[in-house]
Write an enzyme that holds these catalytic residues in place. Structure first.
Site, PDB file in Angstrom:
ATOM      1  N   GLY A   1       0.889  -0.874   0.623  1.00 34.62           N
ATOM      2  CA  GLY A   1      -0.357   0.163   0.421  1.00 34.62           C
ATOM      3  C   GLY A   1       0.879   1.015   0.114  1.00 34.62           C
ATOM      4  O   GLY A   1       1.641   1.521   0.580  1.00 34.62           O
TER       5      GLY A   1
ATOM      6  N   ALA B   1      -1.214   7.195   1.715  1.00 32.77           N
ATOM      7  CA  ALA B   1      -0.900   7.866   3.408  1.00 32.77           C
ATOM      8  C   ALA B   1       0.132   6.982   4.034  1.00 32.77           C
ATOM      9  O   ALA B   1       1.055   7.587   4.470  1.00 32.77           O
ATOM     10  CB  ALA B   1      -1.945   8.630   3.802  1.00 32.77           C
TER      11      ALA B   1
ATOM     12  N   CYS C   1      -7.741  13.017  -0.236  1.00 32.14           N
ATOM     13  CA  CYS C   1      -8.673  13.693  -0.105  1.00 32.14           C
ATOM     14  C   CYS C   1      -8.795  14.731  -0.390  1.00 32.14           C
ATOM     15  O   CYS C   1     -10.120  15.676  -0.590  1.00 32.14           O
ATOM     16  CB  CYS C   1      -7.712  13.784   1.543  1.00 32.14           C
ATOM     17  SG  CYS C   1      -7.724  13.715   3.001  1.00 32.14           S
TER      18      CYS C   1
ATOM     19  N   VAL D   1      -0.542  -7.558  -3.316  1.00 34.67           N
ATOM     20  CA  VAL D   1      -0.008  -9.253  -2.139  1.00 34.67           C
ATOM     21  C   VAL D   1      -1.139  -9.429  -2.319  1.00 34.67           C
ATOM     22  O   VAL D   1      -2.486  -9.103  -1.225  1.00 34.67           O
ATOM     23  CB  VAL D   1       0.150  -8.871  -1.274  1.00 34.67           C
ATOM     24  CG1 VAL D   1       1.322  -9.195  -0.567  1.00 34.67           C
ATOM     25  CG2 VAL D   1       1.660  -7.123  -1.898  1.00 34.67           C
TER      26      VAL D   1
ATOM     27  N   ALA E   1      -0.083  -1.279   4.631  1.00 39.22           N
ATOM     28  CA  ALA E   1      -0.788  -0.277   4.561  1.00 39.22           C
ATOM     29  C   ALA E   1      -1.529   0.123   3.650  1.00 39.22           C
ATOM     30  O   ALA E   1      -1.862   0.454   2.800  1.00 39.22           O
ATOM     31  CB  ALA E   1       0.626   1.205   4.514  1.00 39.22           C
TER      32      ALA E   1
ATOM     33  N   GLU F   1     -29.899  10.005   5.306  1.00 35.93           N
ATOM     34  CA  GLU F   1     -29.298   9.508   6.346  1.00 35.93           C
ATOM     35  C   GLU F   1     -29.435   8.065   7.387  1.00 35.93           C
ATOM     36  O   GLU F   1     -31.249   8.952   7.205  1.00 35.93           O
ATOM     37  CB  GLU F   1     -28.769  10.914   7.018  1.00 35.93           C
ATOM     38  CG  GLU F   1     -27.543  10.282   8.390  1.00 35.93           C
ATOM     39  CD  GLU F   1     -27.253   9.121   8.248  1.00 35.93           C
ATOM     40  OE1 GLU F   1     -26.021   9.783   7.958  1.00 35.93           O
ATOM     41  OE2 GLU F   1     -27.166   8.162   9.414  1.00 35.93           O
TER      42      GLU F   1
ATOM     43  N   GLY G   1     -19.308   4.887   5.130  1.00 39.98           N
ATOM     44  CA  GLY G   1     -17.720   4.183   5.991  1.00 39.98           C
ATOM     45  C   GLY G   1     -16.619   3.560   5.202  1.00 39.98           C
ATOM     46  O   GLY G   1     -17.517   2.822   3.923  1.00 39.98           O
TER      47      GLY G   1
ATOM     48  N   VAL H   1     -12.002  18.267  10.533  1.00 42.36           N
ATOM     49  CA  VAL H   1     -12.240  19.213   9.909  1.00 42.36           C
ATOM     50  C   VAL H   1     -13.452  18.783   8.375  1.00 42.36           C
ATOM     51  O   VAL H   1     -12.631  18.387   7.642  1.00 42.36           O
ATOM     52  CB  VAL H   1     -11.977  20.327   9.730  1.00 42.36           C
ATOM     53  CG1 VAL H   1     -10.719  20.020   8.371  1.00 42.36           C
ATOM     54  CG2 VAL H   1     -12.391  21.664   9.270  1.00 42.36           C
TER      55      VAL H   1
ATOM     56  N   TYR I   1      -2.853  38.510  18.451  1.00 44.36           N
ATOM     57  CA  TYR I   1      -4.109  38.552  18.268  1.00 44.36           C
ATOM     58  C   TYR I   1      -4.640  40.251  17.557  1.00 44.36           C
ATOM     59  O   TYR I   1      -2.673  40.267  17.813  1.00 44.36           O
ATOM     60  CB  TYR I   1      -4.834  39.076  19.489  1.00 44.36           C
ATOM     61  CG  TYR I   1      -5.268  40.579  19.596  1.00 44.36           C
ATOM     62  CD1 TYR I   1      -6.444  40.608  18.927  1.00 44.36           C
ATOM     63  CD2 TYR I   1      -4.864  41.658  20.626  1.00 44.36           C
ATOM     64  CE1 TYR I   1      -7.401  41.506  18.947  1.00 44.36           C
ATOM     65  CE2 TYR I   1      -5.738  42.674  20.306  1.00 44.36           C
ATOM     66  CZ  TYR I   1      -6.832  42.341  19.418  1.00 44.36           C
ATOM     67  OH  TYR I   1      -7.745  43.638  19.455  1.00 44.36           O
TER      68      TYR I   1
HETATM   69  P1  FAD Z   1      -5.123   4.567   1.327  1.00 43.33           P
HETATM   70  O1  FAD Z   1      -4.555   5.891   1.542  1.00 43.33           O
HETATM   71  O2  FAD Z   1      -6.625   3.700   1.200  1.00 43.33           O
HETATM   72  O3  FAD Z   1      -4.025   3.693   1.543  1.00 43.33           O
HETATM   73  C1  FAD Z   1      -4.226   2.447   0.853  1.00 43.33           C
HETATM   74  C2  FAD Z   1      -3.816   1.112  -0.705  1.00 43.33           C
HETATM   75  O4  FAD Z   1      -2.612   0.581  -0.036  1.00 43.33           O
HETATM   76  C3  FAD Z   1      -4.040   1.618  -2.096  1.00 43.33           C
HETATM   77  O5  FAD Z   1      -3.307   2.424  -2.636  1.00 43.33           O
HETATM   78  C4  FAD Z   1      -4.734   0.239  -2.137  1.00 43.33           C
HETATM   79  O6  FAD Z   1      -4.792   0.081  -3.496  1.00 43.33           O
HETATM   80  C5  FAD Z   1      -3.373  -0.778  -2.095  1.00 43.33           C
HETATM   81  N1  FAD Z   1      -3.450  -2.176  -1.339  1.00 43.33           N
HETATM   82  C6  FAD Z   1      -5.017  -2.332  -0.080  1.00 43.33           C
HETATM   83  N2  FAD Z   1      -4.006  -3.825  -0.944  1.00 43.33           N
HETATM   84  C7  FAD Z   1      -3.738  -4.326  -0.863  1.00 43.33           C
HETATM   85  C8  FAD Z   1      -3.169  -5.220  -1.327  1.00 43.33           C
HETATM   86  N3  FAD Z   1      -3.192  -6.100  -1.125  1.00 43.33           N
HETATM   87  N4  FAD Z   1      -1.865  -5.473  -2.562  1.00 43.33           N
HETATM   88  C9  FAD Z   1      -1.558  -4.337  -3.192  1.00 43.33           C
HETATM   89  N5  FAD Z   1      -1.862  -3.066  -2.390  1.00 43.33           N
HETATM   90  C10 FAD Z   1      -2.726  -3.123  -1.572  1.00 43.33           C
HETATM   91  N6  FAD Z   1      -8.601  12.084   5.563  1.00 43.33           N
HETATM   92  C11 FAD Z   1      -8.272  13.198   6.410  1.00 43.33           C
HETATM   93  O7  FAD Z   1      -7.852  13.046   7.156  1.00 43.33           O
HETATM   94  N7  FAD Z   1      -8.872  14.273   5.622  1.00 43.33           N
HETATM   95  C12 FAD Z   1      -9.398  14.579   4.938  1.00 43.33           C
HETATM   96  O8  FAD Z   1     -10.253  15.767   4.251  1.00 43.33           O
HETATM   97  C13 FAD Z   1     -10.362  13.211   4.423  1.00 43.33           C
HETATM   98  N8  FAD Z   1     -10.886  13.028   3.249  1.00 43.33           N
HETATM   99  C14 FAD Z   1     -10.795  11.741   2.230  1.00 43.33           C
HETATM  100  C15 FAD Z   1     -12.130  11.899   1.194  1.00 43.33           C
HETATM  101  C16 FAD Z   1     -11.915  10.608   0.486  1.00 43.33           C
HETATM  102  C17 FAD Z   1     -12.787  10.698  -0.467  1.00 43.33           C
HETATM  103  C18 FAD Z   1     -11.932   9.626   1.105  1.00 43.33           C
HETATM  104  C19 FAD Z   1     -11.511   8.107   0.573  1.00 43.33           C
HETATM  105  C20 FAD Z   1     -10.644   9.722   2.596  1.00 43.33           C
HETATM  106  C21 FAD Z   1     -10.383  10.902   3.013  1.00 43.33           C
HETATM  107  N9  FAD Z   1      -9.813  10.994   4.475  1.00 43.33           N
HETATM  108  C22 FAD Z   1      -9.203  11.903   4.689  1.00 43.33           C
HETATM  109  C23 FAD Z   1      -9.262   9.505   4.194  1.00 43.33           C
HETATM  110  C24 FAD Z   1      -7.670   9.060   4.155  1.00 43.33           C
HETATM  111  O9  FAD Z   1      -7.659   9.217   2.939  1.00 43.33           O
HETATM  112  C25 FAD Z   1      -6.977   8.057   4.551  1.00 43.33           C
HETATM  113  O10 FAD Z   1      -7.034   7.898   6.447  1.00 43.33           O
HETATM  114  C26 FAD Z   1      -5.708   7.759   4.232  1.00 43.33           C
HETATM  115  O11 FAD Z   1      -5.788   7.572   3.199  1.00 43.33           O
HETATM  116  C27 FAD Z   1      -5.205   6.117   4.751  1.00 43.33           C
HETATM  117  O12 FAD Z   1      -4.396   5.659   4.494  1.00 43.33           O
HETATM  118  P2  FAD Z   1      -4.000   3.939   4.261  1.00 43.33           P
HETATM  119  O13 FAD Z   1      -2.698   4.117   3.684  1.00 43.33           O
HETATM  120  O14 FAD Z   1      -4.118   3.883   5.500  1.00 43.33           O
HETATM  121  O15 FAD Z   1      -4.449   3.540   3.391  1.00 43.33           O
END
Ligand code: FAD
Length: 553
Positions: free
Chosen positions: A11, A14, A46, A84, A115, A184, A249, A335, A432
């Protein structure tokens, strides 16, 4: 000869990307490989709602980094479109499927970081697979939604779920010219907030033309006339649209971890210690896939946010490289923008505290301007602060307004990180100048109100006990304000007349005071307390009363 450590990260967004980059900063010799089944790494999920909404017009802007940058700058190999599929913990190898060719191969690791993020929830409801029902998680998802809008000339969208992503999508689809209905299951929008804090958000949606159907759990979907989709809800309502966005969710991606025998926690995330290590000493896990602990309630939690995912990635990298490190837990600081309103929160909500069985808390409401009122453009911020009754420790805060909201929540979030109390908030020395704030900042005010209450200088009444408590409810606003609307059963005794009209107040029972937002009632409370009356203040005043009424189902 020193052999290089083989670090594999599953992954590359982030959590994974930040872990990979930090691993390189800590070990120039390691062989670091990032594997992602998607076509991109390090993309801005995001930003996706704003790409759908055409606020971000160039898809390329969503790509924060790519494989070439990882290779050239960090000497990290990125393999996209590689999934994977298994972890062999005995041989310390993973099995990988190259998605374009179907080739399956293995790679050995010394340290493995999971990740994989989370998957959008798609419940097995009738009709869930109809064309035109989308989730939003990846760039290809956002592209599919954009294409559908263009090809079908979609005019009406139904969004299921009024959380952050659902409401961001509502705003963005309205921006694209669609008529939007938000459906909702709960009786409020923005489930992380308490209902009375969410009520103004619902009003803002409605003011901007969004229909909001609360208490409408979805029962299923069916095809309607002219390619429309009909959303059937459990109370029997039908909502018809040209497209549906499911934003109900996410669920941690734990498939790989489960089949490899790694521990899964009670909230359904991969269980890790405070160094993000799983129950296998060679495997770490970070981001949306993991379960950590809530720093307020101490309970296990799964909160999908980018900030914690990034920090966890760094912690895992430190741990892999033998550095002392610790993930402190999660407080859910978040936020969201909703049609010009900023909605932000940190720490526990009141309902979260109650759910966790924590009753040692108090709450206050206030509505200060985001900067001094004499400088043009001051906007009120609606703030709720939760704190421990026994020692004043700050437990959580929620705030809504048009300006200056996230700054106040960030300050309170930092106070929570440092174990701060309301007495600390009183004393915070903050920026301020007239256009930025006030010499007594809203955060100071929140601290003062809460601290005054704890010191006994400002006894607070509980709004929940408003009816039938036997107290005299006294509105200390001016007569014209009272005439425009007041709490049923209240009498009017304007602050400026209170010393002359003391005889109208009972001495044998409590007097509960309120004004517009709380300040005049505070002055009256101080006067009456010193004259021996049994006084309490209804926190947040008339403004909070209106929110409480609006929140009633
Ligand atoms: P992800 O960013 O989801 O990355 C996981 C990666 O792992 C993916 O690319 C996936 O393809 C890969 N993967 C999964 N399984 C496998 C496998 N078996 N083999 C190879 N690759 C794999 N958070 C905020 O704090 N503020 C925001 O404004 C916000 N807005 C958001 C808006 C949207 C539309 C979305 C979807 C999320 C938002 N988030 C926001 C949440 C934030 O994006 C996530 O919390 C964050 O990206 C999580 O990071 P991560 O690395 O855990 O997973």
């Amino acid at each position: 000869m020193k052999t290089s450590k083989r670090i594999i990260i599953v992954g590359g967004v982030a959590g994974g990307a930040s872990c990979a980059a930090r691993c390189r900063r800590l070990d120039e010799n390691a062989t670091i490989t990032v594997i992602d089944r998607g076509p991109y790494v390090s993309f801005a999920n995001c930003g996706l709602p704003y790409y759908v909404g055409d606020v971000i017009k160039d898809e390329g802007k969503l790509l924060v980094a790519n494989a070439a940058l990882f290779r050239d700058r960090f000497n990290i190999e990125v393999r996209t479109k590689n999934e994977v599929t298994a972890i062999d913990r005995t041989s310390s190898e993973i099995e990988i499927k190259e998605l374009e060719t179907g080739r399956v191969y293995r790679e050995p690791y010394d340290a493995l970081v999971l990740a994989p993020g989370a998957a959008a929830v798609r419940p097995p409801l009738p009709g869930i697979d109809l064309p035109g029902i989308f989730v939003l998680r990846t760039i290809p998802d956002s592209r599919r939604i954009r294409e559908w809008i263009a090809e079908k000339n979609a005019q009406r969208a139904i969004i299921i779920g009024a959380g952050f992503i659902g409401l961001e999508m509502a705003e963005n689809l309205v921006h694209r010219g669609l008529r939007v209905t938000v459906v909702e299951m709960l009786d409020q929008v923005m489930p992380p907030l308490d209902p009375e804090m969410a009520a103004p958000v619902r009003q803002q949606l409605e003011k901007n033309g969004v229909s909001v159907a609360l208490g409408n759990g979805v029962a299923g979907f069916e095809s309607g006339p002219d390619g429309a989709i009909v959303v059937n809800t459990k109370p029997g309502a039908k909502h018809t649209g040209d497209m549906v966005i499911l934003a109900i969710g996410v669920r941690p991606e734990t498939g790989l971890a489960k089949t490899a025998g790694l521990d899964i926690g009670e909230r359904g995330g991969i269980r890790v210690d405070d160094q993000m290590r799983t129950n296998d000493t060679h495997i770490w896990a970070v981001g949306d896939a993991v379960e950590t602990h809530d720093i307020i309630t101490g309970q296990p939690t799964v909160i999908p946010l980018a900030g914690p995912a990034n920090r966890q990635g760094r912690v895992a990298a430190d741990a892999i490289n033998g550095r002392p490190t610790k993930f402190r837990g999660i407080q859910g600081t978040a936020v969201c923008g909703v049609f010009g309103l900023t909605v932000a929160s940190t720490g526990a909500s009141e309902k979260g505290l109650r759910r966790a069985g924590i009753m040692d808390f108090e709450k206050i409401y206030l509505h200060p301007g985001h900067h001094v009122s004499y400088f043009p453009g001051a906007k009120p911020i609606n703030i709720k602060l939760l704190f421990r009754k026994s020692d004043g420790r700050v437990l959580g805060a929620q705030a809504i307004g048009e300006a200056g909201v996230e700054r106040r929540i960030d300050i309170i979030a930092t106070a929570i990180q440092f174990g701060g109390t309301v007495f600390d908030l009183e004393e915070c020395e903050l920026c301020y100048a007239p256009q930025f704030g006030a010499a007594k900042d809203p955060v100071n005010y929140a601290g003062m109100i809460a601290a005054n209450h704890l010191r006994g200088d400002l006894p607070l009444a509980d709004w929940a006990a408003l009816e039938g408590n036997g107290a005299e409810i006294v509105d200390v606003r001016d007569a014209d304000e009272f005439a425009a609307g007041h709490i049923p059963g209240a009498i009017n005794l304007p602050l400026n007349e209170i010393r002359q009209r003391l005889g109208e107040l009972p001495r044998d029972r409590e007097v509960w005071l309120y004004c517009g937002v709380g300040q005049r009632a505070y002055y009256a409370t101080r006067t009456l307390l010193q004259l021996g009356y049994k006084v309490r203040n209804l926190p947040g005043g008339w403004r909070t009363y209106l929110d409480l009424i609006a929140a009633k189902p």
